[in-house]
Design an enzyme around this catalytic site. Structure first.
Site, PDB file in Angstrom:
ATOM      1  N   HIS A  45      11.542   2.194   3.518  1.00 58.24           N
ATOM      2  CA  HIS A  45      11.154   2.029   2.123  1.00 58.24           C
ATOM      3  C   HIS A  45      12.314   1.531   1.268  1.00 58.24           C
ATOM      4  O   HIS A  45      12.134   0.677   0.394  1.00 58.24           O
ATOM      5  CB  HIS A  45      10.640   3.360   1.577  1.00 58.24           C
ATOM      6  CG  HIS A  45      10.188   3.292   0.153  1.00 58.24           C
ATOM      7  ND1 HIS A  45       8.951   2.822  -0.214  1.00 58.24           N
ATOM      8  CD2 HIS A  45      10.805   3.631  -1.011  1.00 58.24           C
ATOM      9  CE1 HIS A  45       8.825   2.871  -1.524  1.00 58.24           C
ATOM     10  NE2 HIS A  45       9.935   3.358  -2.029  1.00 58.24           N
ATOM     11  N   HIS A  91       2.498   3.150  -4.040  1.00 62.24           N
ATOM     12  CA  HIS A  91       2.610   4.599  -3.848  1.00 62.24           C
ATOM     13  C   HIS A  91       1.460   5.025  -2.947  1.00 62.24           C
ATOM     14  O   HIS A  91       0.634   5.857  -3.300  1.00 62.24           O
ATOM     15  CB  HIS A  91       2.590   5.332  -5.190  1.00 62.24           C
ATOM     16  CG  HIS A  91       3.772   6.227  -5.383  1.00 62.24           C
ATOM     17  ND1 HIS A  91       3.713   7.464  -5.960  1.00 62.24           N
ATOM     18  CD2 HIS A  91       5.079   6.062  -5.027  1.00 62.24           C
ATOM     19  CE1 HIS A  91       4.907   8.016  -5.986  1.00 62.24           C
ATOM     20  NE2 HIS A  91       5.751   7.182  -5.424  1.00 62.24           N
TER      21      HIS A  91
END
Length: 756
Positions: A45, A91
């Site tokens: 990420h 998200h």
């Protein structure tokens, strides 16, 4: 012999090879805290270690680009002394575990990405992807995510003005929640996330630090879900990794940070998102080529007994890191007190060290007290910029040719075209009614149309008549069949959406949602997508100024379809009147603008169409990407609509892009918006009704001859005349407008209510 730290590094998501790299950087074994810092910063990420090699191929430069990829948000010069900042993020996994807080903190994070550049956030958009609405879990996810976005966005005071809503079986266990934000700033207020000036202070602004969000980037965002039931089987284990948001703290933080910037009290500023304090301190230090000492004992905590690794890696929300000079501390402290924002000095900028080989290296030191014990000491750049770079194996799916050959375009149509059309009609109004789209009173075109359009105005901005438009678009159905061409068509579709509100496209941001990068087929899809995006942006003259990569979107070994989402930013030079919209008028001539047939081997391809997908047909071939056909049409439409926006006399009353669902759906949506039908006169086949490819518009005019003269070489097809209460398309479609309105307005709520 194995080192005693090796079991820990694996638990932190680091491989044996990566542990070897860390030892090489430090010339020693790392301690447990140092391993934790590398674990989050070298996660997929944060580091993009599987995608950076490909992202470098994207075009990122243009004369109007002020800030490109690598900062918190991309920024363009919009004219009149105003800049626009834009960013899109995902998200996904947090929202699968805890939909309300996962979506809410996604909004909070993207707002901070924008106002850390000095921009006041003005709009939010939300592309959302769920499984089919045939089980209670999907309803829980949909309602939770929508509530989280509305609860945070409405409370913090930023309008949500559009997005997407996609239902497909591939997202059943792995929903996607992407959030885009754009904001505006005076050009001179632009600030970057850079630490500089030895002796300057690192000030933590905002909320206290807790255990929520620890491991979010390494646990949730950098791994797939294991079970066939996806997130449902991992809720209890992973729920502590989801952050908890406070929109009222965020609102105070926005106002305090913008005033700090207006008063020139900040040298650099950075938001705290993924990986928390270690990310903000290492990135700002690395960008400035300096070191930074961080005192963990100075960081305000919301929970007792937190260990240094928890403090440094927590992703607690509503926090910013500001770099200030010591002489400005009193003024910063007083300003923050006025806004009821906590401000604490947690670090100092220090000089880089000179190594034996002569290299100057800025070190990030974690201390217990400013002059106390050093708990960790690592090169800041090794955390922020020097994660491993993987060129993972790529392989074209072996069955792709068979899938493409199963082409619904070759089938004889079966069933009722009326029923086919009604099945495709869905109005996402249930979603956007929960969002406040009119905050700031700048919204000219809000949710439910081709693109959102807003006045470029706000506190502190120079006076201007300009407007800016935003559109988010994706088409995983196209990209599953041909990721390179699919993303090119998607970008063209998004440019067309901006054209419908009179905006010229200026920049692209992307959110690349893919499956497990350890699967060669997934990396082939990602690489092909990047190349297709690069080709399309070059052809359309668009820079890519930022983005996000979300990988490991899989459950039980099943990857989602490739889902690249693009956000496009456009500018209207003179916005003094609203664009035409979809509301044609009685007696208007309805015109198809653009080529009727798609380029390529299929005249009207149905591969990847919504019509085919609803029938379980996921194969086929899609249109070719031919910018030479698309660009002149878009330029003509932009000119026509921009003329209306400038309040010049015009015979154009309505405009709508032919997008998802094809020509039949575009005509139905326009009929539903006015309760006025139309009789379509030319012979149109079933395939032409539902085929999907960009570069076509339905427009309505009160003076066809004048309209035709202005179009020049752009192809026009006179479709029919507005009037009556029915939509009639040759011998195929004959529906009352009342049927269309009823079906379209009630489809989503009926599906949700059917689950009880």
């Amino acid at each position: 012999m194995n080192s005693p730290v090796e079991p820990l590094h694996r638990a932190l998501g680091l491989t044996d090879s990566e542990l070897g790299d860390i030892r090489g950087v430090l010339a020693r074994d790392p301690n447990a805290l140092e391993l934790a810092l590398y674990g989050v910063m070298w996660s997929e990420h944060c580091s993009y270690k599987s995608s950076r090699i490909h992202l470098k191929r994207l075009p990122t430069k243009a004369e109007h680009v002020l800030v490109g990829p690598g900062e918190n948000a991309g920024v363009i010069d919009a004219g009149d002394g105003i800049a626009v900042a834009i960013r899109i993020e995902s998200h996904n996994h947090p929202s699968a575990i805890e939909p309300y807080q996962g979506a809410a903190t996604g909004v909070g994070g993207i707002l901070r990405d924008v106002f850390t550049m000095g921009a006041r956030p003005l709009v939010v958009m939300d592309p959302l992807f769920f499984g089919e609405l045939d089980d209670a879990r999907q309803r829980w996810l949909v309602e939770g995510v929508v509530s989280g976005i509305s609860g945070y966005g409405n409370s913090v005071g930023v309008p949500t003005v559009g997005g997407e809503l996609t239902f497909d079986t591939c997202y059943a266990s792995n929903p996607l929640v992407n959030v885009l934000c754009a904001g505006a700033l005076p050009v001179e207020r632009l600030v970057l996330g850079v630490a500089s000036g030895v002796g300057n202070l690192a000030v933590l602004l905002g909320s206290t630090t807790g255990r929520d969000g620890i491991g979010g980037v390494s646990v949730l965002a950098s791994a797939g879900f294991a079970g066939d039931d996806g997130a449902a089987s991992l809720d209890d284990a992973k729920r502590p990794s989801v952050q908890v948001g406070d929109p009222y703290e965020e609102k105070r933080l926005i106002e305090a940070c913008l005033e700090l910037l207006d008063r020139g009290l900040v040298v650099g500023i950075q938001d705290l998102g993924g990986a928390g304090i270690v990310c903000a301190t290492s990135e700002t230090a690395a960008r400035g080529g300096v070191g930074m000492d961080v005192d963990v004992s100075a960081i305000p905590l919301r929970e007792p007994g937190m260990a240094p690794y928890e403090i440094m890696t927590s992703e607690s929300q509503e926090r910013m890191l500001a770099i200030i000079t010591p002489e400005n501390w009193s003024a910063v402290e007083a300003l923050c007190a006025k806004w009821e924002v906590r401000a604490s000095v947690i670090g100092r900028v220090v000089a880089p060290v000179v190594l034996e080989d002569g290299r100057s290296v800025g070190m990030l030191r974690v201390r217990d007290g400013f002059d106390g014990e050093v708990l960790a000491e690592v090169p800041a750049s090794s955390l922020a910029d020097e994660a491993p770079l993987y060129d993972r194996p790529r392989r074209r799916p072996e069955d792709l040719d068979d899938i493409r050959d199963d082409d619904p375009s070759l089938d004889e149509p079966v069933g009722s075209p009326n029923d086919d059309l009604l099945d495709l009609l869905i109005d996402p109004a249930w979603v956007y009614r929960q969002y406040d789209s009119q905050l700031f009173l700048n919204t000219v075109v809000g949710p439910g149309r081709d693109a959102a359009l807003l006045r470029l105005a706000g506190p502190g901005l120079p006076a201007s008549q300009r407007g800016f438009a935003i559109s988010t678009d994706s088409n995983p159905r196209w990209c599953a069949l041909d990721p390179r061409v699919g993303i090119a068509l998607t970008i063209a579709e998004s440019v067309a959406n901006l054209a419908c509100v009179g905006a010229s496209a200026k920049a692209v941001v992307n959110c690349l949602n893919f499956g497990n990068p350890e699967h060669p087929e997934v990396m082939w899809q990602l690489s092909e997508t990047v190349d297709g995006m690069s080709e399309a942006c070059d052809a359309l003259g668009l820079p890519v100024i930022g983005g996000n990569v979300s990988l490991y979107n899989e459950s039980g070994g099943n990857d989602i379809d490739p889902t690249p989402v693009v956000g496009l930013l456009g500018i209207v030079d003179q916005l003094v009147a609203p664009p035409p919209g979809w509301a044609w008028r009685d007696g208007d001539t309805v015109v198809l603008v653009g080529e009727r047939e798609a380029p390529g081997e299929r005249t009207f391809p149905l591969g990847g169409s919504r019509w085919a997908t609803l029938r379980g047909r996921r194969g086929g071939r899609i249109s070719d990407f031919d910018p030479s056909r698309i660009v002149p049409v878009i330029d003509f439409v932009v000119g026509e609509v921009a003329s209306v926006c400038a309040a010049r006399a015009s015979d154009v009353s309505a405009v709508h892009d032919v997008g998802g669902g094809g020509l039949a759906v575009a005509l139905s949506e326009m009929a539903a918006s006015t309760a006025l039908g139309v009789l379509i006169e030319p012979s149109i086949t079933h395939a032409e009704l539902f085929s999907e490819f960009p570069g076509r518009f339905v427009m309505a005019t009160s003076d066809f001859e004048a309209f035709e003269a202005r179009a020049g070489s752009v192809r026009l097809t006179r479709l029919g005349t507005v009037g009556g209460g029915r939509l009639v398309i040759g011998a195929l479609i004959d529906l009352s407008v009342e049927q269309i309105v009823t079906r379209r307005s009630g489809a989503l709520e009926a599906a949700l209510n059917a689950l009880g």
